[in-house]
Enzyme design. Sequence first.
Site, short mmCIF file in Angstrom:
data_model
loop_
_atom_site.label_atom_id
_atom_site.label_comp_id
_atom_site.label_asym_id
_atom_site.label_seq_id
_atom_site.Cartn_x
_atom_site.Cartn_y
_atom_site.Cartn_z
N ASN A 7 40.52 31.32 14.98
CA ASN A 7 39.76 32.69 14.86
C ASN A 7 39.43 32.94 16.53
O ASN A 7 38.42 32.02 17.08
CB ASN A 7 38.67 32.35 14.19
CG ASN A 7 37.54 33.72 13.96
OD1 ASN A 7 37.55 34.38 14.58
ND2 ASN A 7 36.47 33.32 12.84
N HIS A 22 41.01 40.56 10.08
CA HIS A 22 40.33 39.53 11.07
C HIS A 22 40.95 38.29 10.75
O HIS A 22 40.83 37.88 9.69
CB HIS A 22 38.70 39.58 10.97
CG HIS A 22 38.04 38.59 11.55
ND1 HIS A 22 38.43 38.10 12.93
CD2 HIS A 22 36.98 37.68 11.23
CE1 HIS A 22 37.74 36.87 13.41
NE2 HIS A 22 37.00 36.87 12.25
N CYS A 54 32.68 39.17 15.12
CA CYS A 54 33.95 39.41 14.91
C CYS A 54 34.59 40.78 14.63
O CYS A 54 35.83 41.11 14.72
CB CYS A 54 34.67 38.44 13.80
SG CYS A 54 34.20 36.72 14.17
#
Length: 359
Positions: A302, A272, A130
């Site tokens: 996500n 994020h 990520c």
Amino acid sequence: MTPPPAAPPAPPGPATCRTAVVRAVGTCLPAPVVGNDEVIALGGLDTSHEWITSRTGIHRRRYAPPGTSTGDLAVAAGRAALDAAPGTPRPGLVLLATTTPDRPCPATAPDVAHRLGLGTVPAFDLSAVCSGFLYGLVTATALLRADVCRSVLLVAAETYTTIIDPYDRDTAPLFGDGAAAVLLRGGGSDEPGAVLATDWGSDGSGGDLVAIAAGGSRAPRSGSPPGRDDTYFRMRGRPVYAHAVRRMTASARTALDATGWKADDVRAFIGHQANQRILDAVADRLGIAPAHRYGNIADVGNTAAASVPLALAAALEGPGPPTSGAATLLTAFGGGLTWASATLRWPAVRPNTAPAPRA
Ligand code: UT7
């Protein structure tokens, strides 16, 4: 006629120097919108829409149609970015940040560059889960500052639906598919879109917290216990949560200090998009006012490496985007463990959205 209000003075920053400047942003989100209730029904999960929304902030995500690869999304997003900035020098490098390459070998980036018609340009994949987009931004900034190339196409693309176990309630509700690309060129640090300071780090001692156990050289083939396929992505959410808050807060502070900014100067904070509670905890600790926080977790979940640039694109599209040149702080955390942050001036671009890929 009343003249438009003057833009606020540019925030303080380092003396003018050559750096990476965001010249264009392209995105590609698959069309199928999948709500929480659909994810729950798909895997027969012992959870609820209320649990998912209250614990994560996620309401829906996009799933790529079967047969659509990460490379397909990357090409669409990359083309959208290139089309949006016709005058920019042809990219001298294609960087693809992804956890879900088309194949274990070779890298997907050369194929993306080829499909974009970029000839024999160097191209490689970057694996930082990520944190991938921000790791790519740090790398591209260093190469542009060193004049290794005049422009870089940085793409972040994921098809997590290819690695998520639909029957795992710890991960299935969290992730979605998507891609975003940023075209960077060398320019002055006083320009809108200029990257000012960066920070990055890793801690391999937490490598088992976010992982696919099989498929690499340590366990080339699956040796799954019944009911637990070890070729799927797994995450131990609670400890990852704690690491994410701590590392993103510290990394963001380092980037702010290196820029000479206080949290009060920041007019656009994008973290994020893993969990709204994590984002709020980081922004609260840093002291960034809610009015200056931007995100799209409710709509896309996500999307791992693609998360920060997709949130950037969503904020650029408004409503009420920050003023061009405004002080911007990006931060991310992911498997590895990895983390990274960057400060920049808010870009003066409109994102170009690619049509969703067909099934
Ligand atoms: O993208 C890379 C980085 N990733 C992240 O930053 C994600 C970090 N982690 C998280 O976002 C959160 O930890 C999760 C969303 C994964 C989980 O939320 P949480 O608030 O940390 O839940 P928890 O793991 O502490 O579990 C709390 C309770 C537990 O039950 P008990 O032990 O209190 O009885 C879990 O069994 O919630 C239970 N639980 C669930 N219940 C319903 C865990 N997952 C679920 C679920 N539905 N999906």
